[in-house]
Every structure is written in structure tokens, then in C-alpha cells.
Scaffold this active site. Structure first.
Site, PDB file in Angstrom:
ATOM      1  N   TRP A  37       0.797  -1.219   0.000  1.00 43.93           N
ATOM      2  CA  TRP A  37       0.000   0.000   0.000  1.00 43.93           C
ATOM      3  C   TRP A  37       0.833   1.274   0.000  1.00 43.93           C
ATOM      4  CZ3 TRP A  37       1.797   2.238   4.340  1.00 43.93           C
ATOM      5  CH2 TRP A  37       2.120   1.433   5.443  1.00 43.93           C
ATOM      6  N   ASN A  38       2.121   1.180   0.235  1.00 45.99           N
ATOM      7  CA  ASN A  38       2.878   2.423   0.420  1.00 45.99           C
ATOM      8  C   ASN A  38       3.129   3.154  -0.896  1.00 45.99           C
ATOM      9  OD1 ASN A  38       4.613   0.256  -0.231  1.00 45.99           O
ATOM     10  ND2 ASN A  38       6.389   1.362   0.549  1.00 45.99           N
ATOM     11  N   PRO A  71      -3.616  -6.144  -5.583  1.00 43.95           N
ATOM     12  CA  PRO A  71      -3.165  -4.949  -4.875  1.00 43.95           C
ATOM     13  C   PRO A  71      -3.533  -5.020  -3.400  1.00 43.95           C
ATOM     14  CG  PRO A  71      -5.172  -4.462  -6.091  1.00 43.95           C
ATOM     15  CD  PRO A  71      -4.802  -5.887  -6.421  1.00 43.95           C
ATOM     16  N   GLU A 128      10.449  -9.016  -2.095  1.00 46.85           N
ATOM     17  CA  GLU A 128      11.089  -7.778  -1.639  1.00 46.85           C
ATOM     18  C   GLU A 128      10.421  -7.416  -0.329  1.00 46.85           C
ATOM     19  OE1 GLU A 128      11.251  -3.954  -0.818  1.00 46.85           O
ATOM     20  OE2 GLU A 128      10.579  -3.584  -2.868  1.00 46.85           O
ATOM     21  N   GLY A 179      11.165  -6.469   4.224  1.00 45.62           N
ATOM     22  CA  GLY A 179      11.394  -5.333   5.095  1.00 45.62           C
ATOM     23  C   GLY A 179      12.808  -4.802   5.075  1.00 45.62           C
ATOM     24  N   CYS A 186      10.298   0.887   2.261  1.00 44.90           N
ATOM     25  CA  CYS A 186      11.164  -0.214   2.679  1.00 44.90           C
ATOM     26  C   CYS A 186      12.616   0.217   2.757  1.00 44.90           C
ATOM     27  CB  CYS A 186      11.003  -1.392   1.718  1.00 44.90           C
ATOM     28  SG  CYS A 186      11.234  -0.945  -0.019  1.00 44.90           S
ATOM     29  N   GLU A 231      11.454  -3.157  12.284  1.00 40.53           N
ATOM     30  CA  GLU A 231      11.026  -2.241  11.236  1.00 40.53           C
ATOM     31  C   GLU A 231       9.787  -1.490  11.714  1.00 40.53           C
ATOM     32  OE1 GLU A 231      10.437  -2.142   6.437  1.00 40.53           O
ATOM     33  OE2 GLU A 231       9.525  -3.821   7.505  1.00 40.53           O
ATOM     34  N   GLY A 237      14.760 -10.188   1.588  1.00 42.71           N
ATOM     35  CA  GLY A 237      14.159 -10.719   0.380  1.00 42.71           C
ATOM     36  C   GLY A 237      15.004 -11.665  -0.433  1.00 42.71           C
ATOM     37  N   GLU A 277      14.506  -7.283  -8.696  1.00 44.37           N
ATOM     38  CA  GLU A 277      13.639  -6.650  -9.671  1.00 44.37           C
ATOM     39  C   GLU A 277      14.404  -5.522 -10.356  1.00 44.37           C
ATOM     40  OE1 GLU A 277       9.163  -7.037  -8.337  1.00 44.37           O
ATOM     41  OE2 GLU A 277      10.293  -5.944  -6.805  1.00 44.37           O
TER      42      GLU A 277
END
Length: 486
Positions: free
Chosen positions: A154-155, A179, A253, A255, A287, A388, A461, A465
Site C-alpha cells: 500500500w505504500n 493490490p 522484496e 522489510g 522499505c 522495522e 528478500g 527486480e
């Protein structure tokens, strides 16, 4: 213009009702607490329908046989469509996660640029002739997996959706996009844009819903051949466990607890500006936020003083207000979680130099706001320095020398990103190589390029990407041999 009627799922190029018995998602504006709209939610039945539609579309000769140049033109037209609907996309993101307007506008441009980049990669990246070791011609070609499940956070929904969907389509796959339930709307608009750009129906299906219901169904579905996930480490661990049973590859991917390092010889003003931007931009909900500032003792007092002054001067406001530098956190529950972590640190003896509370402006009372916060008086083993937080909370920790710094910076379960500020490039090189992190910035921070591979070490992770390898992530190498003997 935002349409407030209930939004529907996107399957096989059509709007579809949510699963029976699955409650719709209610989108709340974190800046005001008002309801934005409802969104139909998917469950296992919709997941199965979307995956089967995607599998059929991925196997269709029209897509499997499409020339890369033709596929690239579709991706470029998707970028055009995102730009044409840029104001709508930016407003949807702002309403759903509270990012300030200028950040939302910038992320629309970034997402469109990602589709353009992978249009170029798709058209220009070829197979390889490998060195022969006998009387034959050998080649490496790259085949799509088939159906890819892309699960986004969501960020930064637009950039994350583009970062997964564009390379997966460029590689020849079909994508089922899940999503976040907090920010479902930009993905639904992307589905409409892709269809209008000429992407055949079924190649991009969009399923809003919870991770527990539709996310889990997608990961476990036998026809899903690869999962690409950005989000929390514990969710990533659960996905990896299911994938292991399926012998299915994953891209995770996760924290971060990134160290942002300042040596005595650094440009202090430049370092302070970068540290503040790296943790307070997006209300710290990134992140790669540099949430642990390690400062050498010779400049520690000076850096801390300037960081506190910078944090206090930041304008926390409604995200659509001109000049707003920080908006709310994305949800009230997340704001409360961040506040609870800071309070726990206070009780454990940490010193809250600034922030550590909600703003007192009356116009912000109804929103999920939290002030930019700077914490000192702790060491690297404190809970607040290890966990985190995913909010605008900076821990400032002194260090003595290079060896001490590397030990502390690497003493974390995470290894996503890091930053170094020094005038000594030999030192910068040594420290950069010693840090256990997937990205190292030197005398800059949070510079991100779609052309450069990105991912994490340790619990941050698996896989990389972005870049050309970001398309190869969604392909399987195949060796082909032509015998040349008589």
C-alpha cells in the site's frame, strides 16, 4: 474525476462482482477519516476464475507468438494511458494512502516510465548463442512461466504495480495482480488502461481483497507458476513456505532497517538533508527508509542538532495542501502501531528529541497523522533499532571508527539498503563492500532507477527486480542444440 460507486474486480477484460459472502473493502481516507468508496473483494472463487482466464490467455497463440516489437508497442501504449489518466491515478493514491500530492504525481510519472523502459527491454533483449564444445550449435532462449501472481503493498501502489506487471508482461506472461486492500483502485484503473492499449483480455486480471482470502488462494493455486511479492517479512516467509511445497520460484522484496552513515569528514548539511528525506518522505513508509542514522562522534552533536531542527520544520498537513511535506500514515491502525513502538522505546529509556506524538493542529485531528520523530540515547540492540517501524521515526546512534560502524550496521536481520556520507572514496568503497545490503548509496540517498537491479540481503528478500534482469526474473532459460555432424 473519481467515481465513488462500488468498484469491481477486473477479470478477463471485464468488471466482475466480488465473491459471494466476501465483504467488500471500505476505503478510508487517512487524511480525514472519511469513507472514499467501496471496492468489491475477491475470494477463492474469483482467484480461480482469474487464474484460469490468465492461463488461457498466456497459452493463446496470439500472445505466445507475438513478436517482441509488437508486445513493446502495447507496453508503450499502457504508459501513454497512464499519463493520460495521471491526475486520476494520483488522486486515487492520495485518497487511499495519504501521500502528499507532489509525491503521487511523481509516482504516476515513474510508473509510466517503467512501462516505457520494459517496452525497450522487451524489443531489444534477445536470446544468446552459447560457446560450443563440440560439433553443434547451442543457444539459450528464454520462455515465460505462464501465470504470475503479483502481490503489491500500500505504500507506493502505482510504482510497485508497474515494477511487477511491466516486466512480467514483457517476458510473455499473464499476470494476476493482487493490490493491497488499502490501495486497490490504481490497479483496477491499470487493468482498464491495459485493455484500451490493446493488451488481450485475461493477460492482466486485478483482484482486490485481503491477503488471507485472495492472496493465499493465488499463492496456492496450481496454475500460478511464480509469485512476486513486496511487503512484510512474515508474509513473505509464509509465501515462501507454500512455494517450497509447490517447487515454485518466488521474488520477495521484504522489510528493511537501513543504516544511513555519516563520517566525520562528510558534508554535514548535505547528509542531514538526505537523512531527513530518506526517513520522513512518505511519512517513513518506505522499505528503504534510512531509519538507523549512524553518526561518527566527531560530528554527532552537530548532526543531531540539525536533524532535530529539520524534523521540527517539516510541514505536516493535509496531503493536497500546497507545500505539504508530510501527510498521514496510510491507516489509523498503522499510526497507532508506530506510536506504540515509540512509547515502548520511551519507557525503555530512549530520549525522544522531537516528535513522538500526534500533531496538535485542529485540521489534522481526524487523520492518521504522526509527527516526524528523532530518537537518541539507545544502542543498536534496542528494540526500536532492530524492528522495522515503517513510519517517520529515526534512531540516531553514535559510532567510533570504521570497524565499529560495520559491526553495528550489519547487526540486523535486514539488508535492503544503506547510505554512506564521506569525502574519502577509498573508505566509501571499503564500507560499501562490507555492508550487507542490496543497495548502497554514497553521498546520496534514495536515488532509484528502473534500469538498476534492486532487492535485499538476509530477511529483506530473495531475487532482484528492475533492470534487464528484472525481465529475466519472469522467464525460464531453455537450452537448444542443433547437431552439425553428418
Amino acid at each position: 474525476m473519481i467515481d465513488n460507486k462500488q468498484k469491481k474486480l477486473w477479470i478477463d477484460g471485464q468488471e466482475v462482482d466480488g465473491d459471494a459472502g466476501v465483504a467488500p473493502l471500505v476505503s478510508i481516507n487517512p487524511a480525514t477519516g472519511a469513507v472514499n468508496h467501496e471496492v468489491a473483494a475477491a475470494g477463492s472463487a474469483a482467484a480461480d476464475a482469474a487464474v484460469r482466464s490468465a492461463d488461457e490467455a498466456a497459452r493463446a497463440p496470439a500472445w505466445r507468438g507475438m513478436l517482441p516489437a509488437q508486445r513493446a508497442r502495447i507496453l508503450a501504449r499502457i504508459a501513454d494511458g497512464m499519463e493520460a489518466r495521471g491526475e486520476e491515478l494520483a488522486q486515487l493514491q492520495m485518497l487511499e494512502n495519504g501521500k502528499v500530492w507532489r509525491e503521487c504525481q511523481a509516482q504516476v510519472k515513474s510508473a509510466a516510465a517503467t512501462f516505457r523502459y520494459y517496452a525497450g527491454v522487451c524489443e531489444t533483449t534477445g536470446s544468446e548463442v552459447t560457446p560450443a564444445r563440440g560439433d553443434y550449435l547451442s543457444m539459450a532462449v528464454y520462455e515465460p512461466y505462464g501465470v504470475v501472481a503479483a502481490i503489491t503493498p500500500w505504500n507506493s501502489p502505482m510504482t510497485m504495480e508497474a515494477q511487477k506487471v511491466a516486466p512480467a508482461l514483457a517476458a510473455g506472461n499473464a499476470v494476476v495482480l493482487k493490490p493491497s486492500e488499502i490501495t486497490p483502485s490504481t490497479g483496477l484503473v491499470l487493468g482498464q488502461i491495459a485493455l484500451a492499449a490493446g493488451l488481450p483480455p485475461g493477460l492482466l486480471n486485478v483482484l482486490p481483497g485481503t491477503g488471507h482470502e485472495v492472496g493465499a488462494a493465488l499463492v496456492a493455486h496450481p496454475k500460478v507458476r511464480l509469485v512476486s511479492f513486496t511487503g512484510g517479512t512474515e508474509s513473505g516467509r509464509r509465501i515462501a513456505e507454500v512455494a517450497a511445497r509447490k517447487l515454485m520460484p518466488v521474488a520477495l522484496e521484504l522489510g528493511g532497517k537501513s543504516p544511513h552513515i555519516v563520517f566525520n569528514d562528510a558534508s554535514v548539511d548535505a547528509a542531514v538533508a538526505a537523512i531527513a528525506g530518506g526517513i520522513f518522505e512518505g511519512s517513513g513508509q518506505s522499505c528503504v527508509s534510512g531509519s538507523r542514522a549512524f553518526v561518527q562522534r566527531g560530528v554527532y552533536a552537530q548532526v543531531v542538532e540539525k536533524l532535530v531542527a529539520t524534523a521540527r520544520a517539516l510541514r505536516v498537513d493535509l496531503p493536497d495542501r500546497p507545500g505539504a511535506e508530510m501527510g498521514p500514515l496510510a491507516t489509523f491502525a498503522h499510526r497507532d502501531r508506530v506510536a506504540a513502538m515509540v512509547e515502548a522505546a520511551r519507557r525503555a529509556g530512549a530520549e525522544i528529541l522531537t516528535g513522538g506524538a500526534r500533531p496538535d493542529q485542529a485540521q489534522l485531528d481526524s487523520g492518521a497523522y504522526y509527527l516526524p520523530t528523532v530518537i537518541s540515547g539507545i544502542d543498536n540492540r534496542a528494540d526500536i533499532a532492530q524492528q522495522e517501524i515503517f513510519g517517520p521515526v529515526l534512531c540516531v546512534i553514535p559510532f567510533d571508527d570504521e570497524e565499529d560502524l560495520i559491526t553495528q550496521a550489519n547487526d540486523s536481520a535486514f539488508g535492503l539498503a544503506s547510505g554512506i556520507w564521506t569525502a574519502d572514496y577509498q573508505r566509501a568503497w571499503r564500507v560499501a563492500r562490507a555492508l550487507e545490503a542490496g543497495t548502497v548509496w554514497i553521498n546520496t540517498y534514495k536515488q532509484l532507477s528502473i534500469s538498476t537491479p534492486f532487492g535485499g540481503f538476509k530477511e529483506s528478500g530473495i531475487g532482484r527486480e528492475k533492470g534487464i534482469s528484472g525481465m529475466r526474473l519472469y522467464q525460464q532459460p531453455k537450452g537448444i542444440y542443433f547437431g552439425m555432424g553428418a
